[in-house]
Design a protein around this motif. Structure first.
Motif: not given
Lengths: 274, 242
Positions: A99, A136, A181, B49-57
Motif C-alpha cells: 500500500e 504499522r 499477525f 486476524r488483521l491489524p487495524t492500524d495498517l494501511g491495508l492494501p
C-alpha cells in the motif's frame, strides 16, 4: 545457555592458567579503576560490544535485494558510570508495503549492563528491553525486535577476550510479545548465540566478523562482517554487511517460501564515545 | 485453529462440524438485492486476524455496472473486513466486488485470506426479488428456494411456482426460519440478508427439474433444482464466486 557460559567463564576466572594479555583489561581487584571502560569498543552486528563509553550513535540500515525494501535509521545515546552502563535508541523505520511507503517509529531499545571481568576477559551482563513506540511497522530487518510492533526483554551476557584478534561472544535469552499477525507469533521465546572477532588491520582501520544463530528469529542464521575506521579519537565509522544465510536456506520462520539468495542487509554506524 | 462445534439439528439430528472455513463468508451474499444505500460490504475471514492500524492494501475491489472502480475505505474489525464507499451506493444499481489476495513477498505482514472467498460476487441496491437458487433435499424431501432479499409482507402471497408449465397450486410454501439454514451468519446492521421459501415434502419428487418462480405478474424466473440441502446452497452463496 548464557548462564552456563557465565558459570564457565567465572570458573575459568578462578582457575585460569592463561597469561593475562597486555591490556589494561586484565584482571584486577578493582575493576572500576583498572579496566578502561570507555571509547568505542569492538562490536559487530548482534554483538553490541563490551565497555562502550558514554556517547551517541547514529546508524542506518537497508535490506537490499529482491525481498528488501526496509530501512531503519536510529539515534541513540549511552551513559556509563564505572562498571554500569545504560543506553537508549530510537529507530525510524521506512518500508515499502503493498500500500505504498510507510514511515514510522519502530521499537525503542533500552538496555542496562554491568561490566564483569576475569583474568583474560572482559564482559558484561544485563538486560535489553524494547517496546514499540510507533505504529504499522509490520516489517523487520534481521531481528524480531528491530521494527515489528511488540515488546520484550532479553537477558544478555557478552564477553571479549583479547588474543591476537579480539574474540567476542554473545548469548541472550528472553521473551517477546507481538500482536499475533502472521508471520510473527503472538508470544515467543528467544535465544541467541553469536561468535565474533575483531582485529585492527592498520592504523585506525579494523575488520570484524560474526556468525550468529537465533530462534525464534526471522533471520535464524547469519554471517556478518565489516570494517571500522576511527576518524578521530572517540569517533568511529563502521559499515557492516549482514548475510542472512538462514533466510537464503529456507530456515526462516518468517517466509512461507524460501526466497533463495535474495537479500542482504547493509549497516552504517557512526559512534561517538568518550 | 480449527474450531469444532456440534449443532444438533432438529431435522434429522445431524452432527455438523463448523470449521474456520465455515465462519468465513461475505455479506451481502452473492446475488443479493436490496442492499441499503448506506450499507457496507463485509468479509469475515474466519479467524485470520488483521491489524487495524495498517494501511491495508486493496483487498476488496468494487466496480459499478460499467466496470468503473468504486472508491471507498477498508477497515478491520477483528476478523471482519469492511468496505465502505466514499459515496452512498447508487439506487437501483448493480455492483461487482472481489476479494483479492495480496502478493506475499519480502519483509511484510502475511495476509492469508480464505481461498474459497477469493473471487467476484455481485449485489444490487434495487428491491427486485429474484430467486438465486433452488434445491431438493433428499432427506427432508423439501424443495427450497433462496431469494435475493428478505421478504416483505406481500411477497410470500405473490410467489407462484411452476414445473414444465404446470402450476404447483397445491404447494404449501413457508418461510424457513434462519436457524434452519444450519450456520449462523451475523450480518451488518441494515443488511437484512435473504429469505428462503420451502415447500411441503414431495411437492417435487427429485432434483434436476426446471422450476419457474414468478412474483405476481412479474416475468417468471427459471432455475435448475439442485440436489443439496438448502444450508449448503446458502454456504455456497455466502462464499461468493457466483
Amino acid at each position: 545457555m548464557w548462564m552456563v557460559l557465565l558459570a564457565a567463564a567465572l570458573a575459568q576466572d578462578a582457575g585460569s592458567n592463561l597469561e593475562p594479555v597486555e591490556s589494561a583489561r586484565a584482571a584486577s581487584p578493582d575493576l572500576e579503576t583498572v579496566i578502561p571502560l570507555g571509547g568505542n569498543a569492538p562490536a559487530v552486528h548482534r554483538i553490541r560490544g563490551v565497555g562502550h563509553g558514554s556517547g551517541a550513535t547514529l546508524s542506518g540500515a537497508w535490506v537490499i535485494g529482491e525481498t528488501g525494501g526496509t530501512g531503519l535509521f536510529s539515534v541513540g545515546g549511552r551513559y556509563r558510570e564505572g562498571r554500569y552502563a545504560t543506553s537508549v535508541s530510537i529507530p525510524l523505520v521506512i518500508w515499502d508495503g503493498s500500500e505504498g511507503r510507510t514511515v514510522s517509529f519502530g521499537n525503542l531499545q533500552a538496555d542496562a549492563f554491568m561490566a564483569v571481568s576475569g583474568s583474560n576477559w572482559l564482559g558484561h551482563i544485563g538486560v535489553e528491553f524494547f517496546t514499540n513506540i510507533g505504529e504499522r511497522t509490520y516489517t523487520w530487518l534481521n531481528r524480531p525486535d528491530d521494527a515489528w510492533p511488540g515488546s520484550g526483554v532479553l537477558a544478555v551476557w557478552e564477553m571479549q577476550i583479547d588474543l591476537p584478534v579480539t574474540v567476542l561472544v554473545r548469548t541472550a535469552l528472553g521473551v517477546q510479545g507481538a500482536r499475533g499477525f502472521d508471520p510473527f507469533p503472538r508470544a515467543f521465546p528467544r535465544a541467541e548465540l553469536a561468535l565474533g572477532l575483531d582485529r585492527t588491520l592498520v592504523g585506525p582501520l579494523g575488520f570484524y566478523a560474526e556468525a550468529a544463530g537465533a530462534w525464534w528469529d526471522p533471520s535464524p542464521l547469519e554471517l556478518s562482517s565489516g570494517f571500522r575506521v576511527d576518524l578521530v579519537e572517540g569517533l568511529r565509522l563502521s559499515t557492516t554487511a549482514v548475510l542472512p544465510i538462514g533466510v537464503w536456506a529456507g530456515l526462516s520462520p518468517a517466509f512461507t517460501e524460501s526466497p533463495g539468495v535474495s537479500e542482504f542487509t547493509w549497516w552504517v554506524r557512526l559512534s561517538a564515545a568518550r | 485453529m480449527r474450531i469444532v462445534a456440534f449443532l444438533i439439528l432438529l431435522s434429522g439430528c445431524t452432527e455438523l462440524t463448523i470449521t474456520d472455513n465455515d465462519r468465513a463468508y461475505i455479506a451481502p451474499l452473492a446475488g443479493q438485492s436490496g442492499l441499503p444505500l448506506e450499507g457496507s460490504l463485509m468479509v469475515r475471514t474466519g479467524g485470520e486476524r488483521l491489524p487495524t492500524d495498517l494501511g491495508l492494501p486493496s483487498l476488496i475491489a468494487v466496480a459499478d455496472a460499467e466496470g468503473s472502480p468504486v472508491s471507498g475505505s477498508l477497515t478491520v474489525d477483528r476478523d471482519a473486513l469492511l468496505f465502505t464507499p466514499d459515496q452512498p451506493w447508487e439506487s437501483d444499481a448493480t455492483y461487482t466486488w472481489s476479494l483479492v489476495q495480496p502478493a506475499q513477498q519480502g519483509h511484510t505482514l502475511q495476509i492469508r485470506l480464505p481461498e474459497h472467498l477469493l473471487g467476484t460476487a455481485t449485489f444490487t441496491t434495487s428491491q427486485t426479488l429474484r430467486p438465486l437458487a433452488a434445491s431438493f433435499d433428499e432427506v427432508t424431501r423439501e424443495t427450497c428456494i433462496v431469494f435475493s432479499r428478505s421478504f416483505t409482507f406481500d411477497d410470500r402471497e405473490l410467489i407462484l411456482l411452476s414445473v414444465d408449465g404446470s402450476r404447483l397450486d397445491d404447494a404449501v410454501i413457508r418461510l424457513t426460519p434462519e436457524q434452519d439454514w444450519l450456520l449462523p451468519y451475523p450480518l451488518l446492521p441494515g443488511d437484512l440478508g435473504v429469505d428462503i421459501l420451502c415447500t411441503d415434502p414431495d411437492v417435487l419428487t427429485g432434483p434436476n427439474v426446471q422450476l419457474e418462480v414468478q412474483r405476481g405478474t412479474e416475468p417468471p424466473w427459471t432455475l435448475e433444482v439442485t440436489d443439496q440441502p438448502i444450508g449448503d446452497v446458502i454456504t455456497t452463496l455466502r462464499r461468493g464466486n457466483y
